[in-house]
Structure formats: C-alpha cells, structure tokens
Scaffold this motif. Structure first.
Motif, mmCIF file in Angstrom:
data_model
loop_
_atom_site.group_PDB
_atom_site.id
_atom_site.type_symbol
_atom_site.label_atom_id
_atom_site.label_comp_id
_atom_site.label_asym_id
_atom_site.label_seq_id
_atom_site.Cartn_x
_atom_site.Cartn_y
_atom_site.Cartn_z
ATOM 1 N N TYR A 165 0.836 -1.216 0.000
ATOM 2 C CA TYR A 165 0.000 0.000 0.000
ATOM 3 C C TYR A 165 0.864 1.256 0.000
ATOM 4 N N PHE A 166 1.854 1.311 0.899
ATOM 5 C CA PHE A 166 2.697 2.508 0.967
ATOM 6 C C PHE A 166 3.568 2.658 -0.279
ATOM 7 N N TYR A 167 3.948 1.547 -0.895
ATOM 8 C CA TYR A 167 4.697 1.652 -2.152
ATOM 9 C C TYR A 167 3.827 2.300 -3.229
ATOM 10 N N LEU A 168 2.587 1.841 -3.351
ATOM 11 C CA LEU A 168 1.697 2.392 -4.375
ATOM 12 C C LEU A 168 1.379 3.867 -4.128
ATOM 13 N N GLU A 169 1.160 4.223 -2.856
ATOM 14 C CA GLU A 169 0.884 5.625 -2.526
ATOM 15 C C GLU A 169 2.084 6.518 -2.836
ATOM 16 N N ASN A 170 3.269 6.077 -2.453
ATOM 17 C CA ASN A 170 4.472 6.866 -2.721
ATOM 18 C C ASN A 170 4.761 6.942 -4.217
ATOM 19 N N ASP A 171 4.458 5.864 -4.937
ATOM 20 C CA ASP A 171 4.657 5.867 -6.389
ATOM 21 C C ASP A 171 3.710 6.873 -7.059
ATOM 22 N N LYS A 172 2.479 6.922 -6.560
ATOM 23 C CA LYS A 172 1.507 7.878 -7.111
ATOM 24 C C LYS A 172 1.962 9.316 -6.879
ATOM 25 N N GLN A 173 2.421 9.603 -5.674
ATOM 26 C CA GLN A 173 2.902 10.954 -5.372
ATOM 27 C C GLN A 173 4.170 11.278 -6.157
ATOM 28 N N TYR A 174 5.043 10.291 -6.313
ATOM 29 C CA TYR A 174 6.270 10.507 -7.104
ATOM 30 C C TYR A 174 5.909 10.864 -8.548
ATOM 31 N N ASP A 175 4.975 10.118 -9.136
ATOM 32 C CA ASP A 175 4.553 10.403 -10.521
ATOM 33 C C ASP A 175 3.926 11.790 -10.627
ATOM 34 N N ARG A 176 3.177 12.174 -9.609
ATOM 35 C CA ARG A 176 2.526 13.482 -9.612
ATOM 36 C C ARG A 176 3.563 14.606 -9.681
ATOM 37 N N TYR A 177 4.568 14.545 -8.809
ATOM 38 C CA TYR A 177 5.594 15.592 -8.792
ATOM 39 C C TYR A 177 6.526 15.481 -10.000
ATOM 40 N N ARG A 178 6.735 14.269 -10.480
ATOM 41 C CA ARG A 178 7.582 14.073 -11.663
ATOM 42 C C ARG A 178 6.918 14.680 -12.903
ATOM 43 N N ASN A 179 5.612 14.436 -13.057
ATOM 44 C CA ASN A 179 4.894 15.008 -14.207
ATOM 45 C C ASN A 179 4.862 16.534 -14.140
ATOM 46 N N ALA A 180 4.678 17.060 -12.923
ATOM 47 C CA ALA A 180 4.674 18.527 -12.770
ATOM 48 C C ALA A 180 6.041 19.095 -13.125
ATOM 49 N N TYR A 181 7.089 18.419 -12.736
ATOM 50 C CA TYR A 181 8.454 18.876 -13.048
ATOM 51 C C TYR A 181 8.706 18.842 -14.555
ATOM 52 N N ASN A 187 -2.861 30.583 -12.223
ATOM 53 C CA ASN A 187 -2.852 31.958 -12.753
ATOM 54 C C ASN A 187 -1.432 32.497 -12.912
ATOM 55 N N GLY A 188 -0.540 31.637 -13.372
ATOM 56 C CA GLY A 188 0.844 32.056 -13.598
ATOM 57 C C GLY A 188 1.680 32.122 -12.342
ATOM 58 N N ASP A 189 1.091 31.821 -11.195
ATOM 59 C CA ASP A 189 1.812 31.869 -9.921
ATOM 60 C C ASP A 189 2.178 30.437 -9.507
ATOM 61 N N GLN A 190 3.451 30.186 -9.277
ATOM 62 C CA GLN A 190 3.905 28.841 -8.879
ATOM 63 C C GLN A 190 3.765 28.677 -7.370
ATOM 64 N N LYS A 191 2.923 27.710 -6.978
ATOM 65 C CA LYS A 191 2.760 27.422 -5.543
ATOM 66 C C LYS A 191 3.998 26.725 -4.981
ATOM 67 N N ILE A 192 4.612 25.893 -5.819
ATOM 68 C CA ILE A 192 5.802 25.146 -5.393
ATOM 69 C C ILE A 192 6.917 25.450 -6.381
ATOM 70 N N SER A 193 8.101 25.743 -5.852
ATOM 71 C CA SER A 193 9.233 26.055 -6.722
ATOM 72 C C SER A 193 9.764 24.792 -7.392
ATOM 73 N N THR A 194 10.558 24.974 -8.411
ATOM 74 C CA THR A 194 11.138 23.838 -9.142
ATOM 75 C C THR A 194 12.055 23.018 -8.235
ATOM 76 N N ALA A 195 12.788 23.696 -7.362
ATOM 77 C CA ALA A 195 13.673 22.977 -6.428
ATOM 78 C C ALA A 195 12.868 22.097 -5.484
ATOM 79 N N ARG A 196 11.687 22.597 -5.056
ATOM 80 C CA ARG A 196 10.833 21.807 -4.166
ATOM 81 C C ARG A 196 10.248 20.597 -4.902
ATOM 82 N N LEU A 197 9.985 20.756 -6.196
ATOM 83 C CA LEU A 197 9.515 19.613 -6.985
ATOM 84 C C LEU A 197 10.581 18.523 -7.055
ATOM 85 N N ILE A 198 11.821 18.936 -7.198
ATOM 86 C CA ILE A 198 12.925 17.958 -7.221
ATOM 87 C C ILE A 198 13.054 17.276 -5.864
ATOM 88 N N ASP A 199 12.976 18.075 -4.780
ATOM 89 C CA ASP A 199 13.054 17.509 -3.428
ATOM 90 C C ASP A 199 11.915 16.527 -3.172
#
Length: 200
Positions: free
Chosen positions: A91-107, A121-133
C-alpha cells in the motif's frame, strides 16, 4: 581458622539426601519399572513422530504463498499478520509511487514550458527545487516500502521454518537434572567428588 558448624551440617544433609535418593533408585520393583515404561510409551505416542523435512516444507510453502507455511504448522492466527505486513508495504509503495509520478509530471511540464498542477494563474505554488526535493523524498519512501515488504516476506519464511523446528522439540516432563555420587566400578569404592547427570 574457625570451622563453621552450619557448613558441615549443610554438607552432611546434602550427602545424606543424595545417598537416600540412590538407595531408593536401586529399590525399583519390576511392577514399578513396567509402569514407568508404560507411562513413557504413552507420552511418546502423544508426540508426533520426528519429520526432518517438516521445516523445509514449511519454509517452501511460505516462500510459494505467504502464510501457507503457517497453515502447515497449524498457526492459522499468524496468517493475517503476514498478509497485513505485506499489504501495508505494498500500500505505501503504491501511494508513494503515485505521489512521485505526480511531482515528476509537474516537473516535466514545467521544464517543457507547460502549465503544471502547481501553477495557478501564472503563480507557482511550489518552486522547481521543491519539486525535485519531493521526487527524491517519494523515491526514497518507495525504496523503503519495497524493503519492508521483502523483509516481512522473508520473516514469514523464517517464522514457518523455526516454528516447524520447535514443534518437534521434546519438552517432556522427564527432562531433569539429578545429583549423583560417582562410584569406581573397578574397586567398588566411592570416588571423591560429585557429578551431575543430565537425563534426557
């Protein structure tokens, strides 16, 4: 140097009890001997015959299907524990994989110049460095989840093997430790000293 009277009294009583126990053991009648043998035979029948392959079978069954080795040993209550441990890891593997894909696609979207889910609206809620982290964090959690799942699977196999070994271990009440004086069989004299005999 003064001699302690309690010391001599203790050893006198100890040797007296050992000597009386030996005399009693020499006075076994044939009826008592046959009763003892009958009791021993009945106790031996209560135990399952020793099966050298039982631990290997239990381990193999648990390796093929987790919990099957526990069922082979008769410990049905351990089956839900094994599946809960493995299921939690998956379960935790699948959940972490889903979140990883989410941030990976956003990056990837951000690098390609497309609008990602974290840009409003052109405003980034999360910086690119935070997406990598975030990607690194969820990747690490995925690896830990895999290790936990494999660890529970291996513990399931080890548990089945060890329990199969212990189920065949003799825990009879006849296991005892008795003090015994050592007699020289050639001269018929008592040797000085004391021996402990372990009768299994």
């Amino acid at each position: 140097m003064k001699s302690n009277p309690y010391f001599f009294l203790f050893f006198f009583l100890f040797f007296l009890s050992v000597a009386s126990a030996q005399q009693d053991s020499l006075l076994v009648t044939p009826e008592e001997k046959s009763k003892r043998e009958l009791k021993r035979d009945q106790k031996e029948k209560e135990y399952e015959p020793y099966n050298a392959l039982a631990p290997a079978k239990a381990a193999f069954y648990s390796a093929v299907l987790p919990g099957l080795g526990q069922a082979y040993n008769g410990s049905y209550w351990k089956i839900p524990i094994a599946y809960a441990g493995i299921g939690t890891g998956v379960y935790f593997y699948l959940e972490n994989d889903k979140q990883y894909d989410r941030y990976r696609n956003a990056y990837k979207d951000r690098l390609a110049g497309r609008i990602d889910e974290f840009t409003v609206n052109g405003d980034q809620k999360i910086s690119t460095a935070r997406l990598i982290d975030a990607q690194e964090f969820y990747q690490k959690n995925k690896e830990i989840s895999i290790l936990v799942t494999v660890g529970v699977y291996i513990l399931n196999i080890i548990d089945a093997n060890v329990e199969a070994h212990l189920r065949q271990f003799n825990v009879d009440e006849d296991l005892s430790v008795k003090p015994n004086l050592d007699f020289d069989s050639l001269s018929g004299k008592t040797n000085y000293g004391l021996t402990l005999n372990y009768n299994f």
